[in-house]
Design a protein around this motif. Structure first.
Motif, PDB file in Angstrom:
ATOM      1  N   THR A  83      -3.486  22.348  11.472  1.00  0.00           N
ATOM      2  CA  THR A  83      -3.422  21.137  10.534  1.00  0.00           C
ATOM      3  C   THR A  83      -2.372  19.969  11.039  1.00  0.00           C
ATOM      4  N   PHE A  84      -2.807  18.811  10.688  1.00  0.00           N
ATOM      5  CA  PHE A  84      -1.975  17.912  11.235  1.00  0.00           C
ATOM      6  C   PHE A  84      -1.290  17.002  10.211  1.00  0.00           C
ATOM      7  N   SER A  85      -0.203  16.404  10.413  1.00  0.00           N
ATOM      8  CA  SER A  85       0.390  15.661   9.159  1.00  0.00           C
ATOM      9  C   SER A  85       1.270  14.465   9.948  1.00  0.00           C
ATOM     10  N   ILE A  86       1.464  13.384   9.216  1.00  0.00           N
ATOM     11  CA  ILE A  86       1.962  12.265   9.543  1.00  0.00           C
ATOM     12  C   ILE A  86       3.178  11.848   8.495  1.00  0.00           C
ATOM     13  N   GLU A  87       4.534  11.640   8.849  1.00  0.00           N
ATOM     14  CA  GLU A  87       5.165  11.087   7.868  1.00  0.00           C
ATOM     15  C   GLU A  87       5.146   9.934   7.213  1.00  0.00           C
ATOM     16  N   LEU A  88       5.087   9.626   5.959  1.00  0.00           N
ATOM     17  CA  LEU A  88       4.939   8.463   5.142  1.00  0.00           C
ATOM     18  C   LEU A  88       6.295   7.734   4.992  1.00  0.00           C
ATOM     19  N   ILE A  89       6.785   6.752   5.731  1.00  0.00           N
ATOM     20  CA  ILE A  89       8.009   6.162   5.501  1.00  0.00           C
ATOM     21  C   ILE A  89       7.658   4.792   4.613  1.00  0.00           C
ATOM     22  N   ASN A  90       8.604   4.579   3.810  1.00  0.00           N
ATOM     23  CA  ASN A  90       8.752   3.343   2.886  1.00  0.00           C
ATOM     24  C   ASN A  90       7.330   3.457   1.950  1.00  0.00           C
ATOM     25  N   GLN A  91       6.785   4.375   1.680  1.00  0.00           N
ATOM     26  CA  GLN A  91       5.575   4.414   0.994  1.00  0.00           C
ATOM     27  C   GLN A  91       5.600   3.979  -0.280  1.00  0.00           C
ATOM     28  N   ALA A  92       6.712   3.938  -1.052  1.00  0.00           N
ATOM     29  CA  ALA A  92       6.782   3.190  -2.368  1.00  0.00           C
ATOM     30  C   ALA A  92       6.698   1.946  -2.202  1.00  0.00           C
ATOM     31  N   GLN A  93       7.271   1.138  -1.170  1.00  0.00           N
ATOM     32  CA  GLN A  93       7.100  -0.324  -1.064  1.00  0.00           C
ATOM     33  C   GLN A  93       5.868  -0.560  -0.839  1.00  0.00           C
ATOM     34  N   LEU A  94       5.122   0.340   0.185  1.00  0.00           N
ATOM     35  CA  LEU A  94       3.689  -0.123   0.529  1.00  0.00           C
ATOM     36  C   LEU A  94       2.773  -0.200  -0.514  1.00  0.00           C
ATOM     37  N   SER A  95       2.940   1.003  -1.479  1.00  0.00           N
ATOM     38  CA  SER A  95       2.133   1.382  -2.565  1.00  0.00           C
ATOM     39  C   SER A  95       2.243  -0.016  -3.534  1.00  0.00           C
ATOM     40  N   LEU A  96       3.588  -0.522  -3.594  1.00  0.00           N
ATOM     41  CA  LEU A  96       3.842  -1.505  -4.551  1.00  0.00           C
ATOM     42  C   LEU A  96       3.250  -2.930  -4.314  1.00  0.00           C
ATOM     43  N   TRP A  97       3.113  -3.187  -2.942  1.00  0.00           N
ATOM     44  CA  TRP A  97       2.582  -4.308  -2.467  1.00  0.00           C
ATOM     45  C   TRP A  97       0.936  -4.130  -2.609  1.00  0.00           C
ATOM     46  N   HIS A  98       0.540  -2.991  -2.232  1.00  0.00           N
ATOM     47  CA  HIS A  98      -0.871  -2.725  -2.528  1.00  0.00           C
ATOM     48  C   HIS A  98      -1.271  -3.030  -4.039  1.00  0.00           C
ATOM     49  N   GLU A  99      -0.436  -2.561  -4.928  1.00  0.00           N
ATOM     50  CA  GLU A  99      -0.728  -2.878  -6.355  1.00  0.00           C
ATOM     51  C   GLU A  99      -0.632  -4.530  -6.671  1.00  0.00           C
ATOM     52  N   ILE A 100       0.232  -4.956  -6.025  1.00  0.00           N
ATOM     53  CA  ILE A 100       0.549  -6.774  -6.178  1.00  0.00           C
ATOM     54  C   ILE A 100      -0.808  -7.243  -5.769  1.00  0.00           C
ATOM     55  N   GLY A 101      -1.532  -6.636  -4.485  1.00  0.00           N
ATOM     56  CA  GLY A 101      -2.446  -7.123  -3.697  1.00  0.00           C
ATOM     57  C   GLY A 101      -3.689  -7.058  -4.634  1.00  0.00           C
ATOM     58  N   HIS A 102      -3.884  -6.080  -5.596  1.00  0.00           N
ATOM     59  CA  HIS A 102      -4.916  -6.182  -6.548  1.00  0.00           C
ATOM     60  C   HIS A 102      -4.882  -7.198  -7.408  1.00  0.00           C
ATOM     61  N   LEU A 103      -3.808  -7.718  -8.016  1.00  0.00           N
ATOM     62  CA  LEU A 103      -3.702  -8.746  -8.962  1.00  0.00           C
ATOM     63  C   LEU A 103      -4.068  -9.989  -8.142  1.00  0.00           C
ATOM     64  N   HIS A 104      -3.648 -10.248  -6.790  1.00  0.00           N
ATOM     65  CA  HIS A 104      -3.937 -11.415  -6.261  1.00  0.00           C
ATOM     66  C   HIS A 104      -5.688 -11.537  -5.964  1.00  0.00           C
ATOM     67  N   ASN A 105      -6.114 -10.417  -5.610  1.00  0.00           N
ATOM     68  CA  ASN A 105      -7.320 -10.355  -5.497  1.00  0.00           C
ATOM     69  C   ASN A 105      -8.381 -10.514  -6.874  1.00  0.00           C
ATOM     70  N   ILE A 106      -7.780 -10.099  -7.687  1.00  0.00           N
ATOM     71  CA  ILE A 106      -8.759 -10.257  -9.090  1.00  0.00           C
ATOM     72  C   ILE A 106      -8.588 -11.739  -9.560  1.00  0.00           C
ATOM     73  N   ALA A 107      -7.267 -12.382  -9.235  1.00  0.00           N
ATOM     74  CA  ALA A 107      -7.213 -13.935  -9.298  1.00  0.00           C
ATOM     75  C   ALA A 107      -8.246 -14.607  -8.626  1.00  0.00           C
ATOM     76  N   LEU A 108      -8.644 -14.064  -7.512  1.00  0.00           N
ATOM     77  CA  LEU A 108      -9.548 -15.126  -6.671  1.00  0.00           C
ATOM     78  C   LEU A 108     -10.933 -14.603  -6.806  1.00  0.00           C
ATOM     79  N   GLN A 109     -11.566 -13.807  -7.532  1.00  0.00           N
ATOM     80  CA  GLN A 109     -12.758 -13.491  -7.820  1.00  0.00           C
ATOM     81  C   GLN A 109     -13.587 -14.718  -8.401  1.00  0.00           C
ATOM     82  N   GLY A 110     -14.743 -15.086  -7.679  1.00  0.00           N
ATOM     83  CA  GLY A 110     -15.235 -16.277  -8.221  1.00  0.00           C
ATOM     84  C   GLY A 110     -14.926 -17.323  -7.387  1.00  0.00           C
ATOM     85  N   LEU A 111     -13.849 -17.234  -6.743  1.00  0.00           N
ATOM     86  CA  LEU A 111     -13.453 -18.630  -5.814  1.00  0.00           C
ATOM     87  C   LEU A 111     -13.617 -18.198  -4.378  1.00  0.00           C
TER      88      LEU A 111
END
Length: 311
Positions: free
Chosen positions: A127-155
């Motif tokens: 079994t292998f593992s990696i430490e997830l550093i600053n993951q809460a901030q990465l997840s937040l930017w991921h969610e912000i990305g969803h809204l940016h991409n939704i705004a660009l649909q059809g464009l």
């Protein structure tokens, strides 16, 4: 007699002042206590820009107070009650609720204490593992990305996107954002996380952005140009070039991953879905090299993904 009456009046007046002072002090104390209770609910909400609109970031623990910041016209939209949000959130660490409004793009709900601290996956008996550093901030930017991409649909983006496309596009936004702040080492962490997640469970293919992140990292290493370019311009240029697997493609990858990494696999089948093996091995290569070291990773690939041994 008059002297005694005067003293009595003075005494009554003094008592009245004392009572008023005590009442005033009690009211002030109640106000201070109430303010402390409000401020200690959780991290306060925050507004972020989504092109010409805004999105509200709400900690789940503060959702009742946070939703009151939205216009009354949004109250009747599906999902925008505290009860519905809590039920939809479940054990997720973050989620986004897009809304139809002229100035508001949506609500991002976060639950930082649910963020994973590491990602694991097994190769055979190891079994292998990696430490997830600053993951809460990465997840937040991921969610912000969803809204940016939704705004660009059809464009800049197609009008219709699959759930899988929405997920990897959100990580493309994450990559772009990390490039603006010179933190692309977190994009490599995200690639390893996504790869190790599908090794752990093929159901995680729903968020498998490793093919796109690998392409972007390689592209940027050859010719850095992502920094200082607006996201809208960036996605318009890069979207046609990115790996864009169909539902059938993902289904085939899923079968290969289950047969290669799934529980109960006791014997390798080197030629199983041989036409998918080179792509899978190429995308997994940086993660396997990172976890096992290049010699061991090459040996593993030659045993389990024989069609990829020329990589």
């Amino acid at each position: 007699m008059k002297g005694k009456s005067g003293q009595l009046i003075k005494l009554v007046g003094l008592l009245f002042c004392i009572v008023q002072s005590v009442n005033l002090h009690a009211e002030q104390l109640d106000h201070i206590t109430h303010q402390q209770q409000i401020s200690s609910v959780d991290t306060p909400s925050e507004w972020v820009n989504i092109f010409n609109k805004q999105a509200l970031i709400c900690p789940l623990a503060n959702i009742d107070f946070c939703l009151k910041e939205l216009p009354h016209s949004l109250e009747k939209q599906i999902g925008l009650s505290a009860l519905n949000v809590r039920q939809s959130m479940g054990y997720k660490s973050a989620m986004v609720l897009a809304v139809n409004h002229p100035t508001i793009a949506g609500v991002i709900v976060i639950q930082a204490d649910r963020e994973p601290k590491q990602q694991t996956g097994s190769l055979g008996l190891e079994t292998f593992s990696i430490e997830l550093i600053n993951q809460a901030q990465l997840s937040l930017w991921h969610e912000i990305g969803h809204l940016h991409n939704i705004a660009l649909q059809g464009l800049e983006l197609p009008s219709n996107l699959t759930d899988y496309q929405h997920e990897w596009l959100a990580d493309v936004y994450l990559f772009w954002h990390l490039a603006q702040t010179q933190q692309l080492h977190f994009a490599l962490q995200q690639l390893h996380r996504r790869n190790l997640a599908i090794i752990h469970d093929s159901d995680n293919l729903s968020h498998w952005s490793a093919p796109q992140l690998q392409y972007l990292l390689q592209m940027n290493a050859q010719k850095p140009y992502v920094k200082d370019i607006p996201y809208r311009e960036f996605i318009a240029q890069i979207y046609p070039q990115l790996p864009n697997y169909s539902t059938r493609d993902i289904s085939e990858f899923s079968s290969l991953i289950q047969r290669t990494f799934g529980a109960g696999v006791v014997q390798p089948l080197p030629n199983y879905m041989f036409w998918r093996q080179p792509d899978l091995a190429k995308i997994l290569q940086p993660t396997l090299d990172f976890l096992m070291g290049k010699p061991a990773a090459q040996k593993w690939r030659s045993q389990y993904l024989e069609s990829s041994q020329n990589l």
